[in-house]
Structures are given as structure tokens and as C-alpha cells.
Design a protein around this motif. Sequence first.
Motif, PDB file in Angstrom:
ATOM      1  N   GLY A 280     -41.967  13.278  54.365  1.00 28.34           N
ATOM      2  CA  GLY A 280     -41.071  12.294  53.772  1.00 28.34           C
ATOM      3  C   GLY A 280     -39.974  12.923  52.945  1.00 28.34           C
ATOM      4  O   GLY A 280     -40.172  13.935  52.275  1.00 28.34           O
ATOM      5  N   ASN A 281     -38.787  12.292  52.997  1.00 26.86           N
ATOM      6  CA  ASN A 281     -37.624  12.817  52.286  1.00 26.86           C
ATOM      7  C   ASN A 281     -36.677  11.657  52.001  1.00 26.86           C
ATOM      8  O   ASN A 281     -36.236  10.976  52.931  1.00 26.86           O
ATOM      9  N   PRO A 282     -36.345  11.393  50.724  1.00 33.57           N
ATOM     10  CA  PRO A 282     -35.457  10.267  50.425  1.00 33.57           C
ATOM     11  C   PRO A 282     -34.005  10.542  50.795  1.00 33.57           C
ATOM     12  O   PRO A 282     -33.187   9.617  50.813  1.00 33.57           O
ATOM     13  N   PHE A 283     -33.670  11.790  51.085  1.00 36.54           N
ATOM     14  CA  PHE A 283     -32.300  12.152  51.446  1.00 36.54           C
ATOM     15  C   PHE A 283     -32.161  12.265  52.957  1.00 36.54           C
ATOM     16  O   PHE A 283     -33.142  12.381  53.688  1.00 36.54           O
ATOM     17  N   ILE A 284     -30.927  12.268  53.417  1.00 40.26           N
ATOM     18  CA  ILE A 284     -30.649  12.348  54.855  1.00 40.26           C
ATOM     19  C   ILE A 284     -30.829  13.785  55.326  1.00 40.26           C
ATOM     20  O   ILE A 284     -30.215  14.707  54.782  1.00 40.26           O
ATOM     21  N   ASN A 285     -31.654  13.978  56.345  1.00 42.09           N
ATOM     22  CA  ASN A 285     -31.856  15.288  56.961  1.00 42.09           C
ATOM     23  C   ASN A 285     -31.746  15.112  58.470  1.00 42.09           C
ATOM     24  O   ASN A 285     -32.641  14.542  59.111  1.00 42.09           O
ATOM     25  N   THR A 286     -30.659  15.566  59.042  1.00 47.44           N
ATOM     26  CA  THR A 286     -30.424  15.401  60.473  1.00 47.44           C
ATOM     27  C   THR A 286     -30.961  16.569  61.297  1.00 47.44           C
ATOM     28  O   THR A 286     -30.820  16.569  62.521  1.00 47.44           O
ATOM     29  N   ASN A 287     -31.571  17.542  60.645  1.00 44.16           N
ATOM     30  CA  ASN A 287     -32.116  18.701  61.358  1.00 44.16           C
ATOM     31  C   ASN A 287     -33.641  18.581  61.419  1.00 44.16           C
ATOM     32  O   ASN A 287     -34.320  18.842  60.419  1.00 44.16           O
ATOM     33  N   PRO A 288     -34.213  18.207  62.548  1.00 43.63           N
ATOM     34  CA  PRO A 288     -35.666  18.046  62.631  1.00 43.63           C
ATOM     35  C   PRO A 288     -36.436  19.366  62.639  1.00 43.63           C
ATOM     36  O   PRO A 288     -37.659  19.353  62.560  1.00 43.63           O
ATOM     37  N   PHE A 289     -35.715  20.499  62.736  1.00 40.99           N
ATOM     38  CA  PHE A 289     -36.386  21.798  62.806  1.00 40.99           C
ATOM     39  C   PHE A 289     -36.429  22.512  61.452  1.00 40.99           C
ATOM     40  O   PHE A 289     -36.907  23.645  61.372  1.00 40.99           O
ATOM     41  N   GLU A 290     -35.955  21.846  60.425  1.00 39.81           N
ATOM     42  CA  GLU A 290     -35.961  22.473  59.099  1.00 39.81           C
ATOM     43  C   GLU A 290     -36.033  21.394  58.022  1.00 39.81           C
ATOM     44  O   GLU A 290     -35.214  20.475  57.997  1.00 39.81           O
ATOM     45  N   GLY A 291     -36.982  21.514  57.142  1.00 34.83           N
ATOM     46  CA  GLY A 291     -37.094  20.613  56.007  1.00 34.83           C
ATOM     47  C   GLY A 291     -37.793  19.301  56.337  1.00 34.83           C
ATOM     48  O   GLY A 291     -37.907  18.889  57.486  1.00 34.83           O
ATOM     49  N   ALA A 292     -38.271  18.680  55.272  1.00 32.76           N
ATOM     50  CA  ALA A 292     -38.978  17.406  55.411  1.00 32.76           C
ATOM     51  C   ALA A 292     -38.018  16.310  55.845  1.00 32.76           C
ATOM     52  O   ALA A 292     -36.829  16.334  55.533  1.00 32.76           O
ATOM     53  N   GLN A 293     -38.559  15.351  56.584  1.00 33.68           N
ATOM     54  CA  GLN A 293     -37.802  14.192  57.039  1.00 33.68           C
ATOM     55  C   GLN A 293     -38.569  12.925  56.693  1.00 33.68           C
ATOM     56  O   GLN A 293     -39.721  12.976  56.241  1.00 33.68           O
TER      57      GLN A 293
END
Length: 348
Positions: A280-293
Motif C-alpha cells: 500500500g502507498n497513499p502516493f501515486i506510483n506508476t512503476n510496478p517494479f519498484e516501490g510499494a503500490q
Amino acid sequence: MSTATVSTLKGARLPKWSPYAIAGGSVGLAIAIGLGAGLDSHVQWGLIAAILFVVGTYGIAARVEGKRQAKDRIATSLVWVAFLLAVVPLVSLVWVTVVRGVKVLDLYFLTHSMGVVADTEPGGGIYHAIIGSLEQVGLATLIAAPVGVLTAIYLVEYGRGKLSKAITFFVDVMTGIPSIVAGLFILSLMLQFDMQPFGFAGSLALAILMMPVVVRSTEEMLKLVPNELREASLALGVPKWRTILKVVLPTSIGGITTGIMLAVARIAGETAPVLLLVFGNPFINTNPFEGAQSSLPLYIYQQYANSAGSGAAYDRAWAASLTLIAFVMILNLVARGIARWKAPKTGR
């Protein structure tokens, strides 16, 4: 044979409106019993009405039409009762979701993320969760759909002997795997390589859940292709692989696509693997290969868990639920449309 003789052989019949009259009387009597007994739950009233409807139908039909016809009517009434028992909770669920979800569901809600908005504060949206769901489900489909279709082709067109039976057995086992087990499997691999939560890990778990559904649906569609089409192609000297590619798959493509879309709808609402692997991540992350989503199911869970049954987070959870239901409904409608579009056309 005279008209009087035919009428005598048919026997007495209940009028066509009798089931509606019996149902109305059953509902009224159930309400009276519920009020008299102090039953506050409408579910209890409904169950009493269903029992009265079945018993009343049998009693009246047996008296007027005879026991043989009464058995037929009681079977029909049981089918209607079962239908209502299945439909009423579904309609109630959709109704409650729509009523509570439209409170904050607007363009702002769909185009903004939570960002720095606290769960107890109004505002925020699900844009980041929509992006996460689309990427995770899309990657899972890219993995599971080709593997599932090719596995089904092998089982139907080539599979013989122990290997085919073993694959079928494991596909059946995978069909019943709980989603949390798939998540734990991928999590164990992540721990081996000391990896942090990221979106693609959730896609891998969702692909595991999606694969057996695709295999089973595709397998059934391929079995529906008449063997005469295969034999005609082979008799013309066409290789088997080309027969599958040019004859078998185009004939069953509508059913295969429908099965894949339904499998996508099945994994779109999974929460447990995403909770373990994506975090889970409250911010926008468009990269599914790095960082929480984030994802829509995970967003709903987190908002409801932090809402204490009321407040802004509670409203956002219901609005996200309505969005997820709409997403799944659109997928089902698309699947039905593709099935009709690609259905074999029969000549006049």
C-alpha cells in the motif's frame, strides 16, 4: 373425442394468477406472524414467507389438481424460492453500495490520490489505487493468459498419458488454493532475495490464482470445437500446429476470451496477496517494479480499517467499493459482448 371428454381428462387446474396470490398471502401472513412474535429481522420474515409459500402451494395444488400435479408445482416453487434467496442478497448488496458510495464519488475522487490527506480528514481519492489495480491485474493477465491457454491446448490437443493426468490434477488443486497461500509463496521468494514490497510481486500472486481458471475455461471451449473441423483440415494436408492456429483457436476464440475476462474479474477483488506483497502507498506510483503500490481492494480494506465505522474514510471505502463493482461489471459486459461478437455464425 368430444370437448367434454377432453375437459374431463385434463382435470381441474389452478388459474395462472394463483402463484402470485399464494405469494402475496404468504408475505402478508409472514408479516403478521413476525409482528405477533416480535421478530424485528426482515430476513426472518422472508424465510417464514418462503416456507408458507411452498407449503401453501402444495396444499392448494393437492386439493384442486391432485398430488401428482402438486409435486410439480412444489418443485417449481422451490426453484423460485432458491432464485429469490440468491438474488435478494445480491440486489441488497448493490443497493447499499450505491447508496453509500455515491456520497463522495465524483471526478475529483477519481482523479486524485490520498497524498498527504489523513484517513480522518475529508478529501483525497483513489487515482493511485486505480493505477495500481490496472497495472497489477494487467501484468498478471499478460503472465497467466498465454500460459493458461497454451496449457489447455496441450491438454486437449496433445496431452496423453501420465503427464497430462498430472497437469490436470495440479490445475484442479490450484483452482482451490486460497489467495493468502499464493501471497505467502511469493513472499517467501521475496524474503530469500531480500526484496522490498513492489507491485509486480502482487501480479505474480494474482497470476497464480488466475492461471487455473484460464486453463479450465479454455479447455472446455476447445473441447466444444467439432472434431470434424480438425479432421477436415488434417485431411487436406495441413499440419496439426497450423490446424490448431487457423481452425481450432478461431472457432473457440470467443469462449476463450470470455474465460480470460472472467478470470480477470475474479482476481480484481483480491486483497490478501496485495496486502502481503504490495503493502500500500497513499502516493501515486506508476512503476510496478519498484516501490510499494496501492490497489482498489487494498484501499478499501485500509480505509475501512481506519474509519471506525464512520467518517470520511468510511465514505471513501464505500465509494471505492462502488468503483470496484463497476470495474468488474464492465469486464463481465465486455466478456459477454466478445462472446456474442465471436460466436459462430449459422447460415440460413
